[in-house]
Design a protein around this motif. Structure first.
Motif, mmCIF file in Angstrom:
data_model
loop_
_atom_site.group_PDB
_atom_site.id
_atom_site.type_symbol
_atom_site.label_atom_id
_atom_site.label_comp_id
_atom_site.label_asym_id
_atom_site.label_seq_id
_atom_site.Cartn_x
_atom_site.Cartn_y
_atom_site.Cartn_z
ATOM 1 N N ASP A 266 7.293 15.808 2.947
ATOM 2 C CA ASP A 266 7.994 15.924 1.662
ATOM 3 C C ASP A 266 9.054 14.839 1.485
ATOM 4 N N THR A 267 8.720 13.617 1.840
ATOM 5 C CA THR A 267 9.640 12.507 1.577
ATOM 6 C C THR A 267 9.652 12.202 0.091
ATOM 7 N N ARG A 268 10.665 11.463 -0.330
ATOM 8 C CA ARG A 268 10.715 11.006 -1.711
ATOM 9 C C ARG A 268 11.008 9.504 -1.744
ATOM 10 N N VAL A 269 10.655 8.882 -2.838
ATOM 11 C CA VAL A 269 10.891 7.453 -3.007
ATOM 12 C C VAL A 269 12.358 7.220 -3.365
ATOM 13 N N VAL A 270 12.988 6.275 -2.694
ATOM 14 C CA VAL A 270 14.347 5.868 -3.034
ATOM 15 C C VAL A 270 14.233 4.873 -4.189
ATOM 16 N N ARG A 271 14.652 5.264 -5.380
ATOM 17 C CA ARG A 271 14.415 4.435 -6.572
ATOM 18 C C ARG A 271 15.225 3.147 -6.551
ATOM 19 N N THR A 272 16.476 3.219 -6.101
ATOM 20 C CA THR A 272 17.336 2.032 -6.017
ATOM 21 C C THR A 272 18.061 2.062 -4.691
ATOM 22 N N ILE A 273 18.108 0.920 -4.025
ATOM 23 C CA ILE A 273 18.760 0.833 -2.729
ATOM 24 C C ILE A 273 19.473 -0.508 -2.625
ATOM 25 N N SER A 274 20.615 -0.530 -1.993
ATOM 26 C CA SER A 274 21.376 -1.761 -1.861
ATOM 27 C C SER A 274 20.752 -2.662 -0.800
ATOM 28 N N TYR A 275 21.067 -3.950 -0.896
ATOM 29 C CA TYR A 275 20.603 -4.886 0.129
ATOM 30 C C TYR A 275 21.041 -4.421 1.512
ATOM 31 N N ASP A 276 22.310 -4.018 1.641
ATOM 32 C CA ASP A 276 22.838 -3.642 2.947
ATOM 33 C C ASP A 276 22.064 -2.474 3.543
ATOM 34 N N ALA A 277 21.829 -1.449 2.744
ATOM 35 C CA ALA A 277 21.111 -0.283 3.254
ATOM 36 C C ALA A 277 19.666 -0.632 3.594
ATOM 37 N N MET A 278 19.035 -1.499 2.789
ATOM 38 C CA MET A 278 17.657 -1.883 3.067
ATOM 39 C C MET A 278 17.547 -2.701 4.343
ATOM 40 N N ALA B 176 16.609 -9.637 -7.079
ATOM 41 C CA ALA B 176 16.187 -8.247 -6.993
ATOM 42 C C ALA B 176 14.761 -8.191 -6.455
ATOM 43 N N VAL B 177 14.492 -7.228 -5.580
ATOM 44 C CA VAL B 177 13.166 -7.074 -4.985
ATOM 45 C C VAL B 177 12.627 -5.705 -5.361
ATOM 46 N N ARG B 178 11.467 -5.692 -6.000
ATOM 47 C CA ARG B 178 10.823 -4.429 -6.376
ATOM 48 C C ARG B 178 9.624 -4.184 -5.472
ATOM 49 N N VAL B 179 9.620 -3.033 -4.794
ATOM 50 C CA VAL B 179 8.514 -2.652 -3.911
ATOM 51 C C VAL B 179 7.702 -1.581 -4.609
ATOM 52 N N THR B 180 6.403 -1.841 -4.789
ATOM 53 C CA THR B 180 5.572 -0.906 -5.519
ATOM 54 C C THR B 180 4.145 -0.958 -5.000
ATOM 55 N N HIS B 181 3.363 0.056 -5.325
ATOM 56 C CA HIS B 181 1.972 0.110 -4.876
ATOM 57 C C HIS B 181 1.140 -0.911 -5.638
ATOM 58 N N ALA B 182 0.208 -1.535 -4.937
ATOM 59 C CA ALA B 182 -0.569 -2.613 -5.547
ATOM 60 C C ALA B 182 -1.534 -2.123 -6.610
ATOM 61 N N ASP C 85 0.814 -1.221 0.000
ATOM 62 C CA ASP C 85 0.000 0.000 0.000
ATOM 63 C C ASP C 85 0.841 1.261 0.000
ATOM 64 N N VAL C 86 2.127 1.166 -0.368
ATOM 65 C CA VAL C 86 2.997 2.339 -0.456
ATOM 66 C C VAL C 86 3.752 2.302 -1.780
ATOM 67 N N HIS C 87 4.203 3.482 -2.209
ATOM 68 C CA HIS C 87 4.998 3.596 -3.435
ATOM 69 C C HIS C 87 6.473 3.407 -3.106
ATOM 70 N N GLY C 88 6.864 2.211 -2.787
ATOM 71 C CA GLY C 88 8.267 1.945 -2.563
ATOM 72 C C GLY C 88 8.753 2.394 -1.195
ATOM 73 N N VAL C 89 10.075 2.418 -1.062
ATOM 74 C CA VAL C 89 10.744 2.798 0.181
ATOM 75 C C VAL C 89 11.003 4.296 0.149
ATOM 76 N N ARG C 90 10.592 4.996 1.195
ATOM 77 C CA ARG C 90 10.756 6.447 1.229
ATOM 78 C C ARG C 90 11.892 6.859 2.152
#
Length: 422
Positions: free
Chosen positions: A209-221, A246-252, A195-200
């Protein structure tokens, strides 16, 4: 037809070969995306379009809406606390309901679909009720079903152990199921529909005023998830890292930006940068005074805490006779403190009403500008800091719980994480 190359019995340890199956979509839908019959039908429409385009689809589903909470409440009407084994038998039905109704909805649309429990999907687990881990996946179970059906819907959060007992995986279990199936089946990517647009860059309920992190490393996640971000569970990210999924997080249902969790680009050195701000609200600081000091005695303290289910964070030894650590969550600490007093003659003090804020990124200690930046924000807002821990990937400060929201906003602004303003 998807070509399934893995053997019929694939262990998740050691990692699988990096061969991937094209034309295979592996996707997980969270319970908030399946909360009502109307939402289940919307998901069925979307999945049917994928299947009609020629792809084979493996879905992992969570329980519909608040079904898990309702099942826990139901169990409480008969036993308090419920027997862990029987609670697992009950809770596993939530995901099985989701899988069955979604398979029905797909069949009504002319798509051959079949629902499977975790056991039927070849997921073998080990451990205790409510906290099992996946040890093996037999991809032949799903491969055989995909020869006759275009869509296989798997109940997440569960599996069978070597003795045939049904066990659930605990919090984040459906995410972990989806990643494990992607690894075993050779999927190039695992999609997590939620229910969210990715990792913010921070919790949008706190920071506007958060933004979506388009690409993130496994370690940081892993750091973000472990320090309070609720989008993915750390176990699922660790599993993805181990097997290169690879894991893609997106809104349903709402098209928009998404986050891809991956190994990232190889470079000679990490570029120092802040990726996001995580937080926890329920943190307690525990001070244990011991009659004897030394690594052996401290090891006995930690072993006693572990036996009571307590997982300490931010360990420190201010002086030889004192151990300090933080504990996240609201579980009672009376039993472990009583055992420390009885078995080790230790006196304990618990400081309540604390939270934590964490700056997550890469190479945060080199150059050392990020730590002074964190301390400056805390000082400017007169926030007391009873405990702190640092590493190259995170800077965590334990602070009063009522200062968490304000501090998250201040840090988000101070480190320049806000969306660009016109």
């Amino acid at each position: 037809m998807v070509n399934f190359s893995p053997k019929l019995d694939v262990s998740l340890d050691p990692p699988l070969p990096k061969t991937r199956n094209e034309g295979l979509v592996i996707r997980k839908y969270g319970g908030s995306s399946l909360a009502t019959p109307e939402m289940v039908n919307e998901v069925a429409d979307e999945v049917a379009a994928i299947a009609e385009a020629g792809d084979r689809v493996v879905l992992v589903v969570s329980a519909m809406g608040d079904s898990t909470d309702r099942l826990i409440d139901l169990a409480g009407k008969f036993a308090e606390p419920p027997a862990p084994r029987e609670l697992d038998q009950l809770m596993a039905t939530g995901e099985q309901v989701s899988a069955a109704v979604l398979a029905m909805a797909l069949t009504e649309r002319g798509i051959e679909a079949v629902s499977l429990s975790g056991d039927q999907a070849g997921i073998e687990v080990a451990g205790e009720p409510g906290a099992a881990t996946i040890v093996r996946v037999d991809p032949g179970k799903i491969a055989a079903r995909l020869r006759d059906a275009r869509v296989v819907v798997v109940a997440g959060f569960q599996g069978r152990d070597a003795d045939g007992e049904l066990l659930t995986l605990g919090r984040g279990g459906s995410d972990t199921t989806a990643v494990a199936l992607a690894a075993a089946l050779g999927g190039s990517e695992c999609e997590i529909r939620t229910d969210v647009h990715g990792v913010r860059t921070a919790d949008p309920r706190i920071v506007r005023d958060t933004r979506v992190v388009r690409t993130i490393s496994y370690d940081a996640m892993v750091e973000l998830a472990g320090l309070g971000a609720r989008v993915l569970h750390p176990r699922s990210v660790e599993l993805a890292r181990r097997h290169g999924v690879a894991v893609r997080v997106t809104h349903a249902s709402d098209p928009g930006p998404s986050t891809v969790v991956t190994a990232g680009e190889a470079s000679m050195e990490d570029v120092p940068r802040v990726i996001g701000i995580a937080h926890e609200r329920d943190v307690r600081l525990v001070r244990v005074e011991v009659s004897a000091s030394g690594p052996d005695h401290y090891a006995r303290v930690l072993a006693t805490l572990a036996a009571c289910g307590v997982r300490p964070d931010n360990l420190s030894w201010p002086d030889p006779g004192e151990l300090r650590f933080t504990v996240r969550g609201t579980e009672p600490l009376g039993l472990p403190i009583a055992r420390l007093a009885m078995e080790l003659d230790a006196r304990s003090t618990v400081f309540e009403d604390l939270g934590s804020v964490s700056v997550v990124g890469t190479a945060l200690l080199d150059p050392p500008g990020f730590l002074p930046g964190l301390l400056r924000v805390l000082a400017d807002h007169r926030v007391t800091v009873p405990a702190m821990t640092t590493s190259p990937s995170r800077l965590t400060a334990v602070i009063p719980a009522d200062a968490v929201d304000m501090t998250v906003r201040a840090l988000h602004d101070s480190f320049g994480l806000a969306v660009d303003r016109p």
